[in-house]
Write a protein that holds these residues in place. Structure first.
Motif, PDB file in Angstrom:
ATOM      1  N   ILE A  69      -2.327  24.581  39.174  1.00 35.75           N
ATOM      2  CA  ILE A  69      -1.456  25.507  39.896  1.00 35.75           C
ATOM      3  C   ILE A  69      -1.213  26.711  39.010  1.00 35.75           C
ATOM      4  CG2 ILE A  69       0.797  25.802  40.993  1.00 35.75           C
ATOM      5  CD1 ILE A  69       0.897  22.723  41.291  1.00 35.75           C
ATOM      6  N   ARG A  70      -1.562  27.879  39.494  1.00 36.19           N
ATOM      7  CA  ARG A  70      -1.445  29.101  38.707  1.00 36.19           C
ATOM      8  C   ARG A  70      -0.066  29.723  38.944  1.00 36.19           C
ATOM      9  NH1 ARG A  70      -4.163  32.849  40.336  1.00 36.19           N
ATOM     10  NH2 ARG A  70      -4.928  33.833  38.417  1.00 36.19           N
ATOM     11  N   VAL A  71       0.715  29.858  37.882  1.00 36.78           N
ATOM     12  CA  VAL A  71       2.127  30.248  38.008  1.00 36.78           C
ATOM     13  C   VAL A  71       2.379  31.597  37.341  1.00 36.78           C
ATOM     14  CG1 VAL A  71       4.515  29.582  37.530  1.00 36.78           C
ATOM     15  CG2 VAL A  71       2.793  27.811  38.015  1.00 36.78           C
ATOM     16  N   LEU A  89       4.933  24.594  30.980  1.00 39.39           N
ATOM     17  CA  LEU A  89       3.770  24.521  31.858  1.00 39.39           C
ATOM     18  C   LEU A  89       2.506  24.183  31.080  1.00 39.39           C
ATOM     19  CD1 LEU A  89       4.328  27.600  34.234  1.00 39.39           C
ATOM     20  CD2 LEU A  89       5.087  25.238  34.513  1.00 39.39           C
ATOM     21  N   ALA A  90       2.427  24.656  29.848  1.00 38.12           N
ATOM     22  CA  ALA A  90       1.235  24.408  29.032  1.00 38.12           C
ATOM     23  C   ALA A  90       1.039  22.921  28.748  1.00 38.12           C
ATOM     24  CB  ALA A  90       1.333  25.183  27.722  1.00 38.12           C
ATOM     25  N   ARG A  91       2.110  22.150  28.843  1.00 40.29           N
ATOM     26  CA  ARG A  91       2.014  20.710  28.587  1.00 40.29           C
ATOM     27  C   ARG A  91       1.661  19.907  29.830  1.00 40.29           C
ATOM     28  NH1 ARG A  91       6.521  22.257  25.460  1.00 40.29           N
ATOM     29  NH2 ARG A  91       8.045  21.441  26.950  1.00 40.29           N
ATOM     30  N   GLN A  92       1.447  20.609  30.961  1.00 41.15           N
ATOM     31  CA  GLN A  92       1.114  19.937  32.219  1.00 41.15           C
ATOM     32  C   GLN A  92      -0.376  20.090  32.520  1.00 41.15           C
ATOM     33  OE1 GLN A  92       3.841  18.286  33.318  1.00 41.15           O
ATOM     34  NE2 GLN A  92       4.807  19.358  31.582  1.00 41.15           N
ATOM     35  N   ASP A  93      -1.018  18.997  32.889  1.00 47.18           N
ATOM     36  CA  ASP A  93      -2.446  19.049  33.204  1.00 47.18           C
ATOM     37  C   ASP A  93      -2.741  19.813  34.488  1.00 47.18           C
ATOM     38  OD1 ASP A  93      -3.022  17.559  30.949  1.00 47.18           O
ATOM     39  OD2 ASP A  93      -2.962  15.640  32.026  1.00 47.18           O
ATOM     40  N   ALA A 121       0.397  28.868  33.210  1.00 46.25           N
ATOM     41  CA  ALA A 121       1.057  30.166  33.348  1.00 46.25           C
ATOM     42  C   ALA A 121      -0.017  31.240  33.248  1.00 46.25           C
ATOM     43  CB  ALA A 121       2.091  30.349  32.250  1.00 46.25           C
ATOM     44  N   VAL A 122      -0.172  32.021  34.311  1.00 38.97           N
ATOM     45  CA  VAL A 122      -1.237  33.032  34.334  1.00 38.97           C
ATOM     46  C   VAL A 122      -0.718  34.431  34.034  1.00 38.97           C
ATOM     47  CG1 VAL A 122      -2.707  31.724  35.894  1.00 38.97           C
ATOM     48  CG2 VAL A 122      -1.016  33.307  36.841  1.00 38.97           C
ATOM     49  N   GLY A 123       0.603  34.601  34.006  1.00 35.27           N
ATOM     50  CA  GLY A 123       1.152  35.916  33.722  1.00 35.27           C
ATOM     51  C   GLY A 123       2.659  35.901  33.697  1.00 35.27           C
ATOM     52  N   GLU A 124       3.230  37.000  33.174  1.00 38.10           N
ATOM     53  CA  GLU A 124       4.678  37.147  33.084  1.00 38.10           C
ATOM     54  C   GLU A 124       5.079  38.548  33.522  1.00 38.10           C
ATOM     55  OE1 GLU A 124       6.045  36.254  29.161  1.00 38.10           O
ATOM     56  OE2 GLU A 124       4.993  34.326  29.049  1.00 38.10           O
ATOM     57  N   ALA A 125       6.314  38.671  33.994  1.00 39.57           N
ATOM     58  CA  ALA A 125       6.877  39.972  34.366  1.00 39.57           C
ATOM     59  C   ALA A 125       8.351  39.963  34.001  1.00 39.57           C
ATOM     60  CB  ALA A 125       6.688  40.245  35.851  1.00 39.57           C
ATOM     61  N   CYS A 126       8.888  41.145  33.659  1.00 36.02           N
ATOM     62  CA  CYS A 126      10.276  41.224  33.206  1.00 36.02           C
ATOM     63  C   CYS A 126      11.227  41.783  34.260  1.00 36.02           C
ATOM     64  CB  CYS A 126      10.369  42.042  31.922  1.00 36.02           C
ATOM     65  SG  CYS A 126       9.908  43.769  32.118  1.00 36.02           S
ATOM     66  N   ASP A 127      10.698  42.261  35.383  1.00 38.36           N
ATOM     67  CA  ASP A 127      11.567  42.725  36.472  1.00 38.36           C
ATOM     68  C   ASP A 127      10.789  42.691  37.783  1.00 38.36           C
ATOM     69  OD1 ASP A 127       9.974  45.069  36.676  1.00 38.36           O
ATOM     70  OD2 ASP A 127      11.270  46.155  35.293  1.00 38.36           O
ATOM     71  N   GLY A 128      11.486  43.048  38.870  1.00 36.04           N
ATOM     72  CA  GLY A 128      10.872  42.946  40.180  1.00 36.04           C
ATOM     73  C   GLY A 128       9.670  43.856  40.376  1.00 36.04           C
ATOM     74  N   PRO A 162      -1.132  34.688  42.046  1.00 38.29           N
ATOM     75  CA  PRO A 162      -0.757  33.334  41.615  1.00 38.29           C
ATOM     76  C   PRO A 162      -0.537  32.402  42.797  1.00 38.29           C
ATOM     77  CG  PRO A 162       1.136  34.781  41.526  1.00 38.29           C
ATOM     78  CD  PRO A 162      -0.048  35.654  41.840  1.00 38.29           C
ATOM     79  N   ASP A 163      -0.591  31.107  42.515  1.00 33.57           N
ATOM     80  CA  ASP A 163      -0.303  30.112  43.558  1.00 33.57           C
ATOM     81  C   ASP A 163       1.198  30.005  43.801  1.00 33.57           C
ATOM     82  OD1 ASP A 163      -3.041  29.309  43.826  1.00 33.57           O
ATOM     83  OD2 ASP A 163      -2.827  28.185  41.956  1.00 33.57           O
ATOM     84  N   VAL A 164       1.967  30.075  42.721  1.00 33.42           N
ATOM     85  CA  VAL A 164       3.434  29.991  42.795  1.00 33.42           C
ATOM     86  C   VAL A 164       4.021  31.048  41.861  1.00 33.42           C
ATOM     87  CG1 VAL A 164       5.477  28.568  42.354  1.00 33.42           C
ATOM     88  CG2 VAL A 164       3.420  27.522  43.336  1.00 33.42           C
ATOM     89  N   THR A 165       5.050  31.729  42.330  1.00 34.37           N
ATOM     90  CA  THR A 165       5.760  32.696  41.497  1.00 34.37           C
ATOM     91  C   THR A 165       7.180  32.203  41.253  1.00 34.37           C
ATOM     92  OG1 THR A 165       4.497  34.564  42.389  1.00 34.37           O
ATOM     93  CG2 THR A 165       6.594  35.079  41.334  1.00 34.37           C
ATOM     94  N   LEU A 166       7.571  32.108  39.979  1.00 34.31           N
ATOM     95  CA  LEU A 166       8.954  31.786  39.618  1.00 34.31           C
ATOM     96  C   LEU A 166       9.700  33.099  39.483  1.00 34.31           C
ATOM     97  CD1 LEU A 166       8.468  29.030  36.882  1.00 34.31           C
ATOM     98  CD2 LEU A 166       8.847  28.730  39.327  1.00 34.31           C
ATOM     99  N   MET A 167      10.761  33.288  40.243  1.00 33.81           N
ATOM    100  CA  MET A 167      11.426  34.585  40.334  1.00 33.81           C
ATOM    101  C   MET A 167      12.911  34.493  39.985  1.00 33.81           C
ATOM    102  SD  MET A 167      10.805  37.834  41.273  1.00 33.81           S
ATOM    103  CE  MET A 167       9.423  37.826  42.438  1.00 33.81           C
TER     104      MET A 167
END
Length: 213
Positions: free
Chosen positions: A11-13, A30-34, A38-45, A57-62
């Motif tokens: 799952i690409r997050v 996430l790195a410890r999950q098979d 984590a495919v990228g990061e962002a600091c604001d909207g 990404p498959d899932v975005t944590l917001m």
């Protein structure tokens, strides 16, 4: 024999949060999950929208509250051009009003940061699978207030000014309304929140996520 889960794509997050330590912590988890990466990061909207377009990404944590552009606006924008985007809100802001805003904007789930260790991984998997994920505290608040009449945008604006300590006359001036209108609106606010005074109204409205202090 090879298990099917080993051959499936992880799952690409995309992680969106204005605190680098939070992003680093989630990326490490996430790195410890098979089955996740984590495919990228962002600091604001605004950066979240850009990264979403780039990475898909498959899932975005917001996160919700961020500089420049907040999470709710970013969710609305992303869902506007990607109707099947799966977005999981991860925030410190509890309350049914906050959760309702996020879900109406298009979020698939709502999780509090103090639930990270116990619920985050399961929530990511649930959202990726097309299900909703809401932490237990927020689910309880949503159920408790399911039939309560919501505050209007004007009522929220009045309460925010009350929270800042402004008397009715100043609130009326700021909102270009009469003092009688402010008094009437406050009476309605008290009824909706089940309170009898300004201080209690601010306390309840803050707890439910209508205003911030």
């Amino acid at each position: 024999m090879t298990l099917a889960s080993n051959s499936a794509s992880p799952i690409r997050v995309l992680i969106v949060d204005d605190h680098p330590m939070v992003r680093d912590g989630i990326a490490g988890l996430l790195a410890r999950q098979d089955d996740m990466e984590a495919v990228g990061e962002a600091c604001d909207g605004a950066e979240a929208i850009e990264k979403f377009r780039e990475l898909e990404p498959d899932v975005t944590l917001m996160d919700v509250q961020m500089e420049s552009m907040g999470g709710i606006e970013a969710i609305q924008a992303i869902r506007g051009f990607s109707g099947d985007a799966r977005i999981l809100v991860l925030t410190t802001y509890a309350g049914d009003a906050n959760a309702i805003r996020a879900i109406r904007a298009g979020a698939s789930g709502y999780l509090l940061k103090n639930c990270i260790r116990g619920e985050l991984l399961g929530a990511i998997r649930s959202v990726h699978a097309g299900r909703r994920a809401v932490c237990s505290d927020t689910a309880h608040a949503l159920a408790e207030h399911a039939y309560d009449p919501p505050l209007t945008e004007r009522e929220i604006a009045i309460l925010a000014l009350v929270a800042e300590g402004h008397p009715n006359k100043q609130i009326a001036w700021r909102l270009t309304l009469s003092v009688d209108t402010i008094k009437a609106q406050l009476k309605t606010i008290f009824e909706k929140l089940g309170v009898h005074d300004r201080t209690h109204a601010v306390t309840v409205a803050t707890r439910r996520g209508y205003i911030e202090r």
